[in-house]
Design a protein around this motif. Sequence first.
Motif, PDB file in Angstrom:
ATOM      1  N   THR A  68       0.810  -1.222   0.000  1.00 42.54           N
ATOM      2  CA  THR A  68       0.000   0.000   0.000  1.00 42.54           C
ATOM      3  C   THR A  68       0.838   1.264   0.000  1.00 42.54           C
ATOM      4  O   THR A  68       0.545   2.218  -0.718  1.00 42.54           O
ATOM      5  CB  THR A  68      -0.944   0.008   1.219  1.00 42.54           C
ATOM      6  N   HIS A  69       1.886   1.279   0.795  1.00 38.10           N
ATOM      7  CA  HIS A  69       2.692   2.497   0.933  1.00 38.10           C
ATOM      8  C   HIS A  69       4.095   2.335   0.370  1.00 38.10           C
ATOM      9  O   HIS A  69       4.989   3.146   0.661  1.00 38.10           O
ATOM     10  CB  HIS A  69       2.743   2.907   2.408  1.00 38.10           C
ATOM     11  N   ARG A  70       4.298   1.322  -0.439  1.00 39.64           N
ATOM     12  CA  ARG A  70       5.616   1.136  -1.056  1.00 39.64           C
ATOM     13  C   ARG A  70       5.712   1.963  -2.340  1.00 39.64           C
ATOM     14  O   ARG A  70       4.733   2.115  -3.062  1.00 39.64           O
ATOM     15  CB  ARG A  70       5.853  -0.329  -1.370  1.00 39.64           C
ATOM     16  N   PRO A  71       6.910   2.448  -2.666  1.00 41.87           N
ATOM     17  CA  PRO A  71       7.080   3.206  -3.917  1.00 41.87           C
ATOM     18  C   PRO A  71       6.948   2.285  -5.120  1.00 41.87           C
ATOM     19  O   PRO A  71       7.084   1.060  -5.000  1.00 41.87           O
ATOM     20  CB  PRO A  71       8.494   3.779  -3.796  1.00 41.87           C
ATOM     21  N   PRO A  72       6.706   2.843  -6.306  1.00 40.73           N
ATOM     22  CA  PRO A  72       6.519   2.020  -7.507  1.00 40.73           C
ATOM     23  C   PRO A  72       7.674   1.059  -7.780  1.00 40.73           C
ATOM     24  O   PRO A  72       7.450  -0.091  -8.178  1.00 40.73           O
ATOM     25  CB  PRO A  72       6.389   3.059  -8.622  1.00 40.73           C
ATOM     26  N   ASN A  73       8.924   1.508  -7.558  1.00 37.74           N
ATOM     27  CA  ASN A  73      10.073   0.658  -7.897  1.00 37.74           C
ATOM     28  C   ASN A  73      10.281  -0.498  -6.922  1.00 37.74           C
ATOM     29  O   ASN A  73      11.150  -1.331  -7.131  1.00 37.74           O
ATOM     30  CB  ASN A  73      11.350   1.499  -7.987  1.00 37.74           C
ATOM     31  N   ALA A  74       9.454  -0.558  -5.862  1.00 37.18           N
ATOM     32  CA  ALA A  74       9.562  -1.656  -4.901  1.00 37.18           C
ATOM     33  C   ALA A  74       8.383  -2.624  -5.012  1.00 37.18           C
ATOM     34  O   ALA A  74       8.228  -3.478  -4.145  1.00 37.18           O
ATOM     35  CB  ALA A  74       9.648  -1.094  -3.482  1.00 37.18           C
ATOM     36  N   ARG A  75       7.577  -2.487  -6.069  1.00 32.89           N
ATOM     37  CA  ARG A  75       6.375  -3.310  -6.197  1.00 32.89           C
ATOM     38  C   ARG A  75       6.478  -4.387  -7.274  1.00 32.89           C
ATOM     39  O   ARG A  75       5.610  -5.241  -7.370  1.00 32.89           O
ATOM     40  CB  ARG A  75       5.165  -2.421  -6.506  1.00 32.89           C
TER      41      ARG A  75
END
Length: 363
Positions: A68-75
């Motif tokens: 939910t609160h992770r940045p795009p590059n960590a998904r």
Amino acid sequence: MSFLDISGVSKSFGGNTVVRGFDLAVRRGEFISFLGPSGCGKTTMLRMVAGFEQPSAGRIVIDGEDVTHRPPNARRIGMVFQAYALFPNMSVGDNVAFGLKVAGRPAAERAKRVDEMLGLIKLAHLKDRYPYQLSGGQQQRVALARALAPSPRVLLLDEPLSALDAKIRVSLRTEIRALQRELGITTIFVTHDQEEALSISDRIVVMSEGRIEQCGTPHEIYNRPRTRFVAGFVGTLSLVEAEAEGAGSTVTVAGQPVTLAEPVAGSGRRPVTLAFRPEALKLDAGEGRINAIRGTVEAAEFLGSVVRLRVATPGGTLLADVFNSPAAPPPAPGETVVLHFAPGDVFALDGEGAAPAQAIAAE
């Protein structure tokens, strides 16, 4: 067990809420389409899955991991945009390799993966060209290959075909679906084009004003819409006013009985709205077509393989599609016809707040 869980997600910008209480469980490898008119919240919801927007409430979980609160590059998300977003100063090969390079993959691994991706999209011969040297369809294929190269867990497609002409759109959507099936990647596809959604989706999420109106297979969405919005937005539909009395499956249209496949909810005498698809109404009384409504042809519109009749009936205007036959011209305006249909070919919508009887078509 679901692979992507979206639970109670809402999004507000100031005092404007654009997504409201969105709940969706997506299976691994499933192809889901978000379908709805402009401004319904479908792209905002997609951007929250990608991490470009943060939900005001709710959770997004991918493969058991709360992102939910992770940045795009960590998904580990792959995204294809409507405007391609290719780097103009990079060759096709370098564009495809970009995500791999950012991730620090070795040069030999990058080169191998680029060749593999370009082979999948059948553009290996264009590896050294630049985006301006490609057609729109080729640019979109490169954007797709770039999104897939890092092996994302989820692929997101934000109206990727809207800038292409009609023929290329049909061809490319077929290629996207075939590639998605081959790779088995969980995919969310945003579109306002009902034909696109119906043709390639495992399930469709129909949205209106930030809410899910209905989620189901293309067959369910088209043949059994649950709300007036879905009934009117997906496909072409005719609505006529009828009257129900008691708990039964028979209603009347201007005194003519109509038998439905299922009982109409409610009690007492009350108005109901009947909905018909044009292909359900026939001029002949075939097997199982126990219902009939008499009317007068107002117009006949030639559409190639079919002729669409506009028929005025006591309950409202009905649209009926009849096959084009060189040997049998369609009924002429002013001619009286009888439209036949089976109980399963008509469904009732809640009469409360019903719009006037009319023929309506999706935008």
